[in-house]
Motif scaffolding. Structure first.
Motif, mmCIF file in Angstrom:
data_model
loop_
_atom_site.group_PDB
_atom_site.id
_atom_site.type_symbol
_atom_site.label_atom_id
_atom_site.label_comp_id
_atom_site.label_asym_id
_atom_site.label_seq_id
_atom_site.Cartn_x
_atom_site.Cartn_y
_atom_site.Cartn_z
ATOM 1 N N LEU A 56 0.844 -1.189 0.000
ATOM 2 C CA LEU A 56 0.000 0.000 0.000
ATOM 3 C C LEU A 56 0.883 1.243 0.000
ATOM 4 O O LEU A 56 1.991 1.215 0.543
ATOM 5 C CB LEU A 56 -0.918 0.002 1.230
ATOM 6 N N PRO A 57 0.409 2.342 -0.608
ATOM 7 C CA PRO A 57 1.224 3.570 -0.646
ATOM 8 C C PRO A 57 1.421 4.148 0.751
ATOM 9 O O PRO A 57 0.564 3.998 1.625
ATOM 10 C CB PRO A 57 0.393 4.519 -1.522
ATOM 11 N N GLU A 58 2.555 4.774 0.953
ATOM 12 C CA GLU A 58 2.821 5.411 2.247
ATOM 13 C C GLU A 58 1.875 6.588 2.446
ATOM 14 O O GLU A 58 1.584 7.342 1.512
ATOM 15 C CB GLU A 58 4.271 5.885 2.308
ATOM 16 N N CYS A 59 1.409 6.731 3.667
ATOM 17 C CA CYS A 59 0.457 7.805 3.956
ATOM 18 C C CYS A 59 0.521 8.114 5.442
ATOM 19 O O CYS A 59 0.686 7.212 6.266
ATOM 20 C CB CYS A 59 -0.956 7.373 3.556
ATOM 21 N N LYS A 60 0.400 9.390 5.781
ATOM 22 C CA LYS A 60 0.380 9.823 7.171
ATOM 23 C C LYS A 60 -0.819 10.752 7.375
ATOM 24 O O LYS A 60 -1.164 11.529 6.497
ATOM 25 C CB LYS A 60 1.665 10.558 7.539
ATOM 26 N N GLY A 61 -1.418 10.646 8.542
ATOM 27 C CA GLY A 61 -2.557 11.511 8.838
ATOM 28 C C GLY A 61 -3.820 10.727 9.112
ATOM 29 O O GLY A 61 -3.870 9.493 8.983
ATOM 30 N N ASN A 62 -4.859 11.455 9.484
ATOM 31 C CA ASN A 62 -6.132 10.831 9.860
ATOM 32 C C ASN A 62 -7.006 10.460 8.681
ATOM 33 O O ASN A 62 -8.045 9.825 8.858
ATOM 34 C CB ASN A 62 -6.919 11.777 10.785
ATOM 35 N N THR A 63 -6.623 10.886 7.482
ATOM 36 C CA THR A 63 -7.462 10.608 6.310
ATOM 37 C C THR A 63 -6.878 9.517 5.422
ATOM 38 O O THR A 63 -7.366 9.315 4.311
ATOM 39 C CB THR A 63 -7.655 11.895 5.483
ATOM 40 N N CYS A 64 -5.869 8.807 5.910
ATOM 41 C CA CYS A 64 -5.268 7.740 5.109
ATOM 42 C C CYS A 64 -6.244 6.581 4.953
ATOM 43 O O CYS A 64 -6.903 6.171 5.931
ATOM 44 C CB CYS A 64 -3.990 7.233 5.774
ATOM 45 N N PRO A 65 -6.366 6.046 3.764
ATOM 46 C CA PRO A 65 -7.270 4.905 3.567
ATOM 47 C C PRO A 65 -6.790 3.696 4.362
ATOM 48 O O PRO A 65 -5.583 3.439 4.478
ATOM 49 C CB PRO A 65 -7.212 4.655 2.056
ATOM 50 N N ASP A 66 -7.733 2.947 4.906
ATOM 51 C CA ASP A 66 -7.408 1.799 5.752
ATOM 52 C C ASP A 66 -7.983 0.544 5.109
ATOM 53 O O ASP A 66 -9.201 0.356 5.080
ATOM 54 C CB ASP A 66 -7.988 2.019 7.150
ATOM 55 N N PHE A 67 -7.103 -0.306 4.608
ATOM 56 C CA PHE A 67 -7.515 -1.521 3.907
ATOM 57 C C PHE A 67 -6.861 -2.712 4.595
ATOM 58 O O PHE A 67 -5.636 -2.872 4.549
ATOM 59 C CB PHE A 67 -7.082 -1.448 2.433
ATOM 60 N N VAL A 68 -7.672 -3.543 5.249
ATOM 61 C CA VAL A 68 -7.147 -4.699 5.991
ATOM 62 C C VAL A 68 -7.954 -5.936 5.624
ATOM 63 O O VAL A 68 -9.185 -5.952 5.761
ATOM 64 C CB VAL A 68 -7.208 -4.469 7.520
ATOM 65 N N VAL A 69 -7.258 -6.953 5.157
ATOM 66 C CA VAL A 69 -7.883 -8.236 4.858
ATOM 67 C C VAL A 69 -7.074 -9.317 5.563
ATOM 68 O O VAL A 69 -5.847 -9.376 5.433
ATOM 69 C CB VAL A 69 -7.925 -8.517 3.342
ATOM 70 N N GLU A 70 -7.769 -10.154 6.306
ATOM 71 C CA GLU A 70 -7.129 -11.263 6.993
ATOM 72 C C GLU A 70 -7.714 -12.578 6.495
ATOM 73 O O GLU A 70 -8.858 -12.620 6.040
ATOM 74 C CB GLU A 70 -7.304 -11.149 8.512
ATOM 75 N N ARG A 71 -6.908 -13.606 6.575
ATOM 76 C CA ARG A 71 -7.343 -14.935 6.151
ATOM 77 C C ARG A 71 -7.175 -15.900 7.312
ATOM 78 O O ARG A 71 -6.493 -15.597 8.293
ATOM 79 C CB ARG A 71 -6.540 -15.418 4.949
ATOM 80 N N LEU A 72 -7.794 -17.068 7.189
ATOM 81 C CA LEU A 72 -7.709 -18.073 8.243
ATOM 82 C C LEU A 72 -6.597 -19.064 7.935
ATOM 83 O O LEU A 72 -6.471 -19.544 6.809
ATOM 84 C CB LEU A 72 -9.038 -18.825 8.382
ATOM 85 N N GLN A 73 -5.800 -19.346 8.953
ATOM 86 C CA GLN A 73 -4.798 -20.409 8.877
ATOM 87 C C GLN A 73 -5.102 -21.391 10.002
ATOM 88 O O GLN A 73 -4.912 -21.085 11.175
ATOM 89 C CB GLN A 73 -3.376 -19.852 9.017
ATOM 90 N N SER A 74 -5.600 -22.557 9.625
ATOM 91 C CA SER A 74 -6.034 -23.533 10.617
ATOM 92 C C SER A 74 -5.424 -24.894 10.322
ATOM 93 O O SER A 74 -4.638 -25.057 9.383
ATOM 94 C CB SER A 74 -7.566 -23.630 10.623
ATOM 95 N N ASN A 75 -5.816 -25.875 11.118
ATOM 96 C CA ASN A 75 -5.342 -27.242 10.930
ATOM 97 C C ASN A 75 -6.222 -28.038 9.973
ATOM 98 O O ASN A 75 -6.052 -29.253 9.851
ATOM 99 C CB ASN A 75 -5.244 -27.964 12.282
ATOM 100 N N PHE A 76 -7.171 -27.357 9.292
ATOM 101 C CA PHE A 76 -8.013 -27.995 8.273
ATOM 102 C C PHE A 76 -7.899 -27.185 6.987
ATOM 103 O O PHE A 76 -8.502 -26.115 6.850
ATOM 104 C CB PHE A 76 -9.471 -28.080 8.729
ATOM 105 N N SER A 77 -7.158 -27.706 6.043
ATOM 106 C CA SER A 77 -6.893 -26.957 4.802
ATOM 107 C C SER A 77 -8.162 -26.733 3.986
ATOM 108 O O SER A 77 -8.291 -25.713 3.312
ATOM 109 C CB SER A 77 -5.858 -27.702 3.954
ATOM 110 N N PHE A 78 -9.122 -27.664 4.037
ATOM 111 C CA PHE A 78 -10.330 -27.484 3.238
ATOM 112 C C PHE A 78 -11.136 -26.274 3.725
ATOM 113 O O PHE A 78 -11.791 -25.587 2.940
ATOM 114 C CB PHE A 78 -11.180 -28.769 3.245
ATOM 115 N N ILE A 79 -11.078 -25.978 5.024
ATOM 116 C CA ILE A 79 -11.752 -24.794 5.560
ATOM 117 C C ILE A 79 -11.013 -23.527 5.138
ATOM 118 O O ILE A 79 -11.635 -22.536 4.740
ATOM 119 C CB ILE A 79 -11.864 -24.884 7.092
#
Length: 302
Positions: A56-79
């Motif tokens: 993501l591009p560097e940005c400072k300040g209160n108006t910086c876009p916030d993009f967060v995506v998380e994925r699951l890492q578990s002991n069941f690969s099919f999930i």
């Protein structure tokens, strides 16, 4: 002499007894709790959510876009693989950006199986482009997007994962969603709502859900007469569910059965109403006293 002989025999007998190997005590199988044995062999879903690596591009300040995506890492690969697909589907719905879809199609043509990081990066690029366009229009709102899975139920008849999503794209208000996914860990497959039902019980479940909907209208003070409310917001069934402590929970999204102000409505159908509707394995287990316990209690009273 006789006494000497008698004491000699007695001493030999004691020595022979002392030399005998001691047998190891064996744990009786009957003493093992069947529930404990089942718990030891029952598969358990374990894992955590981790951030997708993005540039993501560097940005400072209160108006910086916030993009967060998380994925699951578990002991069941099919999930994990299933959740990856749902994350991409959710991003497509949240952004509704044609450019990102075209970019992903180009990558898919070049690579047979593009990894999740690559695909999410294209949505991140489209998200940053939206922010640049808003800034060019002198709109200084901070836009944001979050997609994050979380394990809720880890074992038992169902393992449950929720996919939480939220976004704000500079409009009057943001948007949120909660989507629940249920899995049979033994057979390694997703379980849908119909899979919980006994034969020919879809209509019975729908009636129970409709009754819960009417009660929700009154309890939430949305209207005194549910029939009048349904003229604007008619009841509809959902397949978004989870099994809670007290009953079957039907989760709805924004604007599905009510205005934005009601948020994400939930209808709860108690388990005692679901006997004969849900399969027994999805109902709470009723503890029955062992026969030995009953006999002991009877003897103590006599």
């Amino acid at each position: 002499m006789k006494n000497f002989y008698k004491y000699s025999v007695l001493a030999c007998a004691i020595l022979l007894a002392a030399c005998q190997p001691k047998s190891e005590p064996k744990e009786s199988q009957e003493s093992q709790d069947p529930a404990t044995i089942q718990q030891q062999t029952e598969p358990t879903l374990r894992g955590e959510s981790v951030k997708v690596a993005l540039t993501l591009p560097e940005c400072k300040g209160n108006t910086c876009p916030d993009f967060v995506v998380e994925r699951l890492q578990s002991n069941f690969s099919f999930i994990d693989q299933f959740l990856d697909e749902q994350i991409l589907d959710q991003l497509s719905k949240m952004l509704d950006v044609v450019d990102a879809d075209k970019a992903i199609s180009t990558v898919q043509a070049a690579e047979q199986k593009p990894n999740l990081d690559t695909q999410v990066q294209h949505y991140a690029n489209a998200f940053i482009k939206i922010d640049e366009e808003l800034k060019a229009l002198s709109i200084s709102h901070q836009i944001s997007l979050l997609v994050k899975p979380k394990i809720l139920q880890t074992e038992g008849s169902l393992a449950t994962v929720v996919l939480n999503s939220s976004s704000y794209m500079g409009g009057a208000h943001g948007s949120t969603s909660q989507r629940y996914y249920n899995f049979d860990l033994v057979n390694q497959k997703q379980i849908n709502l119909n899979d919980l039902l006994l034969a020919k019980q879809q209509a019975a479940l729908k009636k129970l859900a409709h009754d819960a909907f009417k009660a929700w209208i009154v309890d939430s003070k949305l209207a005194n007469n549910p029939e009048e409310y349904e003229q604007a917001w008619p009841f509809e069934m959902t397949d978004n569910f989870l099994l809670g402590e007290n009953g079957l929970i039907l989760q709805y999204g924004e604007y599905e059965i009510g205005p934005y102000v009601v948020g994400l409505p939930r209808l709860v159908i108690p388990f005692d109403q679901l006997k004969g509707v849900l399969k027994p394995e999805y109902l709470p287990k009723v503890d029955v006293p062992a026969a030995s316990t009953v006999v002991a209690d009877t003897k103590s009273k006599t």
